[in-house]
Scaffold this active site. Structure first.
Site: not given
Length: 342
Positions: A36, A191, A198, A201, A207
């Site tokens: 991370e 995204c 899209c 997605c 959305c």
DNA sequence: AAAACGGGGTT
DNA sequence: AACCCAGTTTT
């Protein structure tokens, strides 16, 4: 039963998500934490070799805690943002010394550690301990702001609050660890910032930004603030032998601890000029940009016969060809010296 | 040249 | 808690 936002994201993740990244082998806090932190500043493909080397050398938090900072930094070379490597080392020592080598098991406690903010703490806690908390890294910000049409710049407090609130509102009750990785994957692979995919997605239906054909408005951009321009005069003293006077700056503030040329106001230069062995000559003005302002630097050159011909100043040092490597010079000083010596 | 990034530090 | 900052890459 209607599929929720999280259901769709999870179903997508099972088919299209990334499941084989090196830090996904065991969902334990140490590798997740290291990855991370590395991923905060660098893309996955770049991180992988660094992550592998890092884990090979420091396989657990105690190994990292026992290491010299220098070695940690050397394994970090090329990743940049070295303050984060220092925080990594600091946190390893805290966990080793004060937590018996065990990571805190909640976002609330993880966030107290150096270099771990709300989002990173949430990621570790959700992925490793199944704590039902949200994350909000750059990827998730894009997804949430678009799907729910949350405008405004995420750096703005109220915008950030709305994003966090929405991210929490759509959390699933099961599989929080998979969901957390799914959201990061969705933002990283579908995204994306420019030209998002899209069609592919899982949450394109509903959305709001897509419905309004306004994807490019989200996330809201930082309001541009015109940066002020300041000017300063730097007094450059050079002997005929080629020695150049610099002075170390105070440890805090701009160019803290670095060497530069003394800065003068126009009034100070005027007052000083009669006392100088020769008249200062203006060199080319140079522009240096900071995050918050531009600085126009007007270097004034004074040539003298010998060092003794000019009064000493605080924290001064004289550069010559031999020793110029020994001083940490600020960028503008480097440029001025370069133009002076060719 | 400016934005993005996620956390740190300060008031 | 609200605000601003630094350092680096990407656009």
């Amino acid at each position: 039963m209607k599929q929720t936002f999280a259901d769709k994201v999870l179903a997508w993740f099972d088919v299209f998500g990334r499941h084989d990244l090196p830090w996904q082998q065991s969902l334990t806090p140490y590798p997740v934490w290291i990855s991370e932190i590395m991923l905060q500043q660098t893309q996955v493909q770049t991180v992988i070799p660094y992550f592998d080397r890092f884990m090979a050398r420091f396989p657990c938090v105690n190994a990292l805690a026992e290491a010299d900072l220098d070695e940690v930094l050397s394994l970090w070379t090329g990743l940049g943002y070295y303050a984060r490597a220092r925080n990594l080392h600091k946190t390893a020592r805290i966990i080793s010394e004060f937590h018996q080598g065990e990571f805190p098991r909640s976002q609330q406690d993880l966030v107290k550690l150096p270099g771990i903010g709300r989002s990173t703490a949430g990621a570790i806690s959700a992925i490793c301990f199944n704590e039902r908390v949200a994350i909000l890294d750059g990827n998730v910000k894009r997804v949430i702001s678009r799907v729910f049409a949350i405008g405004g710049w995420p750096g703005q407090r109220d915008t950030a609050e709305r994003l966090w609130g929405q991210a929490e509102a759509v959390l699933p009750h099961e599989r929080i660890n998979a969901y957390t990785q799914a959201m990061m994957d969705l933002g990283a692979t579908v995204c994306v910032g420019k030209a998002p995919l899209c069609e592919a997605c899982p949450v394109n239906e509903g959305c709001l930004a897509l419905e309004q054909d306004s994807i490019s408005d989200y996330p809201g951009r930082k309001p541009k603030v015109s940066k002020p321009t300041r000017r300063t005069i730097m007094l450059v003293v050079k002997t005929r032998a080629g020695e150049i006077r610099v002075a170390q700056r105070p440890p805090e503030g701009i160019w803290g601890g670095l060497y530069s040329f003394p800065e003068l106001t126009p009034q100070a230069l005027e007052a000083l000029t009669p006392h100088l062995p020769s008249a200062p000559r203006a060199l080319d003005t140079l522009k240096h940009s900071f995050t918050h302002f531009h600085l126009m630097i007007e270097p004034m050159l004074v040539e003298i016969d010998a060092i003794e011909d000019i009064p000493r100043i605080d924290h001064e040092a004289w550069l010559s060809e031999d020793n110029s490597e020994a001083f940490g010079l600020c960028r503008p000083a480097q440029k001025i010296i370069q133009s002076l010596l060719g």
